[in-house]
Design an enzyme around this catalytic site. Structure first.
Site, short mmCIF file in Angstrom:
data_model
loop_
_atom_site.label_atom_id
_atom_site.label_comp_id
_atom_site.label_asym_id
_atom_site.label_seq_id
_atom_site.Cartn_x
_atom_site.Cartn_y
_atom_site.Cartn_z
N ASP A 123 -23.64 -11.38 -17.80
CA ASP A 123 -23.32 -9.97 -17.64
C ASP A 123 -22.70 -9.38 -18.89
O ASP A 123 -21.60 -9.75 -19.29
CB ASP A 123 -22.35 -9.81 -16.46
CG ASP A 123 -22.19 -8.37 -16.02
OD1 ASP A 123 -22.85 -7.49 -16.61
OD2 ASP A 123 -21.40 -8.11 -15.10
N ASP A 338 -26.71 -1.51 -20.66
CA ASP A 338 -26.35 -2.59 -19.73
C ASP A 338 -27.60 -3.37 -19.33
O ASP A 338 -28.58 -2.80 -18.86
CB ASP A 338 -25.69 -1.99 -18.49
CG ASP A 338 -25.30 -3.05 -17.48
OD1 ASP A 338 -24.79 -4.11 -17.90
OD2 ASP A 338 -25.51 -2.84 -16.28
#
Length: 459
Positions: A123, A338
């Site tokens: 992540d 992201d």
């Protein structure tokens, strides 16, 4: 044996999302982690999409359309991941406004000596790397064995007197054991708590060699409950905060990592994440844009200036004061890149103009999204004539998106725009569909992100 596999979210939401802004691991510049020596200067390893047949999350009994719909919905769940944090009234509890299991990519690593394989969400929107550990008083069920610190010769607890614990906001001591304890809860009521520790992490590189990373600080979770999946066992933090894996590697990778995400329709090839000299993005066609500084060091924010549809340039104006503060920025920056969010999300006030420009340029029959998630869809069984869409970032970084980056086939005869509106006070996100078939490089030391159009199946 202890190993870890990472799902990134983005290619380079993972999951467990212990964000620096959630974790509040803001370590002052006077403190530095012990950095490993990477002899070859760089290495690469695989990123596995959670819906790939190579993934333990893969469900062969659901349709391709349903997989897409679920990924789109995870994008909306992940929005709260990037909002300013809220801290519980208790000084010992950090309340993180995130959904705990929303990352999109997995990365495989090993932890301990001997190494134990673990599956983690990779992540770029989180910092702390953590896994489930023995003894586990309240752990969610996982298919792989729990990591046993007592079985590893390289495991060391972080004490209350250590620099790591003293510099951790909201850190607390664990009674007579003198352990540095963390306690995170998520917006969906999931939580993880345990102690900080230092361990050896090993990663299988594409060269066939194993890369040993000693003295990596991570969270050893002894009480973890909520929406975590039994097929995973933790999270690998690749954010910009000081506690992330990439930040701890520091000068050994020269502050660089990159990823190349293969199209999600390709089930044969695997995306790659690169570190150090292997992560350098160079050559004809490279464009670079500065990383903006936010209140949270975790997130990678860029400055979007315009979006073009063909030759029609649309100035990107933030539509409200709330929007300008949505990501807690301190200078520049109005959109977060992201790898863990599938869709690209833009404030509704701007999105409506973008959608109108696309409707004018596309000659087709509009239909509703069969999954009820996306806004702009067309009926087409073959190739659709889609105008070029370019995101113009600061620094003359023009990222020219192709049809595969902007429209997704949700049914055999339906294609939909993979850019969606969020409320004007929401956070804008440049998602992973827009990044596919780009080599995306992060130079954290010089605070730059680079894009190079690439066939990621060959990278």
């Amino acid at each position: 044996m202890a190993s870890i596999t990472i799902f990134i979210s983005s290619p380079l939401f993972h999951a467990l999302l212990a964000v620096a802004c959630c974790i509040i691991l803001q370590l002052p510049a006077t403190f530095s982690f012990a950095e490993p020596t990477i002899n070859e200067g760089g290495f690469s390893t695989a990123l596995i999409h959670r819906d790939s047949p190579r993934s333990p999350f893969y469900n062969p009994y659901i349709s391709h359309s349903e997989r897409l719909r679920r990924a789109f919905l995870r994008s909306f769940s992940r929005i709260t991941h990037f909002k300013p944090i809220s801290v519980d009234s208790s000084p010992k509890t950090i309340q993180a406004p995130v959904i705990a299991n929303s990352g999109e990519y997995l990365m495989k690593i090993s932890i301990g000596s001997p190494p134990v394989e673990v599956l983690g969400i990779a992540d770029t929107g989180s910092d702390l790397t953590w896994i489930q550990c023995k003894p586990c008083t309240r752990c969610y069920k996982q298919l792989s064995p729990l990591f046993d610190p007592n079985s590893s010769s390289t495991y060391t607890d972080v004490s209350c007197q250590s620099a790591q614990c003293e510099l951790l906001d909201q850190a607390m001591c664990s009674g007579s054991k003198d352990l540095c304890w963390y306690d995170y809860s998520y917006a969906d009521s999931s939580f993880t708590n345990g102690n900080l520790a230092v361990e050896m992490i090993t990663i299988d590189s594409t060269s066939g060699h194993k890369v040993a990373l000693p003295n990596i600080t991570f969270g050893c979770g002894h009480s973890n409950r909520g929406s975590f999946d039994k097929r995973g066992s933790g999270l690998i933090g690749l954010g910009g905060g000081r506690a992330s894996l990439t930040s701890q590697l520091g000068n050994s990778i020269d502050g660089k990592f990159s990823y190349c995400l293969v199209p999600f329709t390709n089930s044969k090839d695997t995306s790659m994440i690169n570190f150090g000299s292997s992560a350098v993005v160079s050559g004809s066609g490279v464009v670079s844009t500065p990383i903006s500084r936010l209140e949270s060091l975790t997130f990678y924010a860029l400055t979007l200036q315009e979006v073009s549809v063909g030759n029609n340039r649309l100035p990107y104006r933030e539509v409200s004061e709330q929007s300008s503060k949505a990501v807690g920025r301190t200078e520049g920056g109005n959109i977060i890149i992201d790898s863990g969010t599938t869709l690209t999300l833009l404030p509704r006030g701007f999105y409506e103009g973008l959608e109108s420009a696309l409707m004018t340029a596309i000659n087709g029959t509009r239909v509703k999204d069969p999954g009820g998630v996306l806004d702009l869809c067309y009926r087409t069984a073959g190739k659709m004539d889609v105008p070029g869409v370019t995101f113009h970032f600061a620094g003359d970084a023009d990222v020219k998106l192709r049809e595969m980056n902007t429209f997704v086939r949700v049914e055999k005869d339906v294609m939909c725009l993979s850019i969606v509106p969020v409320e004007d006070e929401g956070v804008a996100i440049f998602g992973n569909l827009a990044q596919m078939n780009f080599l995306v490089g992060y130079d954290v030391k010089n605070r730059m992100i680079s894009f190079l159009p690439t066939d990621c199946t060959k990278h």
